[in-house]
Design a protein around this motif. Structure first.
Motif, PDB file in Angstrom:
ATOM      1  N   ASP A 125       9.510  30.963  21.555  1.00 25.42           N
ATOM      2  CA  ASP A 125      10.823  30.379  21.278  1.00 25.42           C
ATOM      3  C   ASP A 125      10.978  28.970  21.831  1.00 25.42           C
ATOM      4  O   ASP A 125      12.069  28.394  21.775  1.00 25.42           O
ATOM      5  N   GLY A 126       9.905  28.414  22.391  1.00 21.69           N
ATOM      6  CA  GLY A 126       9.951  27.059  22.902  1.00 21.69           C
ATOM      7  C   GLY A 126      10.438  26.941  24.325  1.00 21.69           C
ATOM      8  O   GLY A 126      10.672  25.824  24.816  1.00 21.69           O
ATOM      9  N   ARG A 219       1.719  26.073  23.427  1.00 26.12           N
ATOM     10  CA  ARG A 219       2.416  27.316  23.116  1.00 26.12           C
ATOM     11  C   ARG A 219       1.510  28.525  23.397  1.00 26.12           C
ATOM     12  O   ARG A 219       0.411  28.626  22.867  1.00 26.12           O
ATOM     13  N   ARG A 220       2.015  29.422  24.233  1.00 26.24           N
ATOM     14  CA  ARG A 220       1.273  30.621  24.608  1.00 26.24           C
ATOM     15  C   ARG A 220       1.849  31.811  23.856  1.00 26.24           C
ATOM     16  O   ARG A 220       2.975  32.223  24.074  1.00 26.24           O
ATOM     17  N   HIS A 221       1.044  32.374  22.949  1.00 26.29           N
ATOM     18  CA  HIS A 221       1.460  33.544  22.171  1.00 26.29           C
ATOM     19  C   HIS A 221       0.896  34.813  22.804  1.00 26.29           C
ATOM     20  O   HIS A 221      -0.290  34.886  23.108  1.00 26.29           O
ATOM     21  N   ARG A 222       1.711  35.813  22.955  1.00 24.08           N
ATOM     22  CA  ARG A 222       1.243  37.070  23.550  1.00 24.08           C
ATOM     23  C   ARG A 222       0.230  37.770  22.652  1.00 24.08           C
ATOM     24  O   ARG A 222      -0.651  38.469  23.128  1.00 24.08           O
ATOM     25  N   GLU A 223       0.354  37.596  21.339  1.00 24.82           N
ATOM     26  CA  GLU A 223      -0.563  38.264  20.418  1.00 24.82           C
ATOM     27  C   GLU A 223      -1.399  37.245  19.659  1.00 24.82           C
ATOM     28  O   GLU A 223      -1.620  37.356  18.463  1.00 24.82           O
ATOM     29  N   SER A 224      -1.860  36.229  20.358  1.00 28.10           N
ATOM     30  CA  SER A 224      -2.692  35.216  19.726  1.00 28.10           C
ATOM     31  C   SER A 224      -4.047  35.807  19.360  1.00 28.10           C
ATOM     32  O   SER A 224      -4.430  36.893  19.803  1.00 28.10           O
ATOM     33  N   ASP A 225      -4.815  35.072  18.552  1.00 26.83           N
ATOM     34  CA  ASP A 225      -6.133  35.539  18.139  1.00 26.83           C
ATOM     35  C   ASP A 225      -7.015  35.783  19.353  1.00 26.83           C
ATOM     36  O   ASP A 225      -7.730  36.778  19.426  1.00 26.83           O
TER      37      ASP A 225
END
Length: 298
Positions: A125-126, A219-225
């Motif tokens: 969400d930034g 940006r840190r995604h919890r479900e990134s590749d």
């Protein structure tokens, strides 16, 4: 010195547009933005990209006829580099308005091949936040530069530091084009290709400038590749192959401390340990076995 901003794209449209806007809103206007679309299936995108190209002569747009995947698209981006400095930006990250100016200042030193500027981590969400892993990265970075707000580092010390724990934020890193084109991304890697590239340049004598000036949001995604690959064990298998390769390369250079750190790869093994509860909760039993083997590997 014009700076090439390469934007390999496949993914969230809204985040990509925010990334593009952040580049176009730079205080220092001397850059070229090259978007390389890896065939993302959205019927409205061609018109959006064409509008960008028509309205700003600094924007270039290419669309791959077939999907190349992340590493393949990175390599495609490098084939399109035109200027002396390049950054391969993430299509969901944000350049703060001072990024290009900060990088340009750093490369005034002709010996610098890599620049790692200051970075903030943001969530989906930034919002700015600092997960445990990024706290560890920040600590390793401070140790590498001796607590200095700006430092030039090279040779075995930086190799040992990065192989102990990779504290680079690849989408924020700027590279001297002659160095990155000389070494390119290793084809066999899909997760650690960034640190592998940095190591190739460092082993070739390249120097890195590290500055605390914050000018980029990662940006840190919890479900990134990379997160998914970690849970099923693929990431750690690739890391292990890379560490073995580095141990041999460092030993050949006489970098005994760096070679020892590569063989130990402590933070990677600790990371595998921290992920085991999530793997158990998702009942990913094959992945669990791979994580445990990586963690306890002598």
């Amino acid at each position: 010195m014009t700076i090439d901003v390469m934007l390999p794209y496949y993914g969230d449209v809204a985040m990509m547009k925010a990334a593009v806007d952040s580049v176009l809103n730079q205080e220092d206007k001397d850059f070229v933005l090259t978007i390389v679309d890896d065939g993302y299936p959205d019927a409205d995108l061609p018109a959006y990209f064409q509008q960008l190209v028509d309205s700003d002569e600094r924007v270039r747009y290419f669309r791959n006829e077939t999907n190349l995947g992340a590493n393949g698209n990175y390599k495609k981006c490098l084939s399109l580099v035109q200027h002396d400095v390049v950054v391969v930006m993430g299509a969901d990250d944000i350049m703060l308005p001072n990024y290009v100016g900060t990088v340009r200042k750093a490369f005034q030193n002709p010996d610098i091949k890599i620049v790692q500027p200051g970075v903030e981590v943001i969530d989906e969400d930034g919002n700015v936040y600092l997960p445990l892993g990024d706290k560890v990265k920040a600590g390793l970075r401070r140790l590498a530069v001796g607590g200095s707000s700006e430092a030039v580092i090279a040779g075995e010390p930086i190799a040992e530091s990065l192989i102990t724990g990779d504290w680079l934020y690849f989408p924020s890193v700027a590279w001297r084009s002659d160095a990155i084109l000389k070494h390119d991304f290793r084809e066999q890697y899909n997760v650690v290709q960034d640190i592998a590239l940095a190591m190739d340049i460092i082993m070739d004598g390249g120097k890195m400038l590290v500055t605390d000036t914050i000018c980029f949001q990662y940006r840190r995604h919890r479900e990134s590749d990379s997160s998914v690959r970690a849970l099923d064990g693929r990431r750690f298998a690739e890391e292990r192959a890379f560490f073995d390769e580095c141990a041999r390369d460092f030993a050949a250079l006489g970098w005994t401390k760096a070679a020892r750190a590569a063989r130990l790869h402590l933070t990677s093994r600790l990371n595998a340990v921290t992920l085991t509860p999530k793997v158990v909760s998702k009942r990913m039993w094959p992945g669990l076995g791979k994580l445990v083997m990586h963690a306890v590997r002598p």
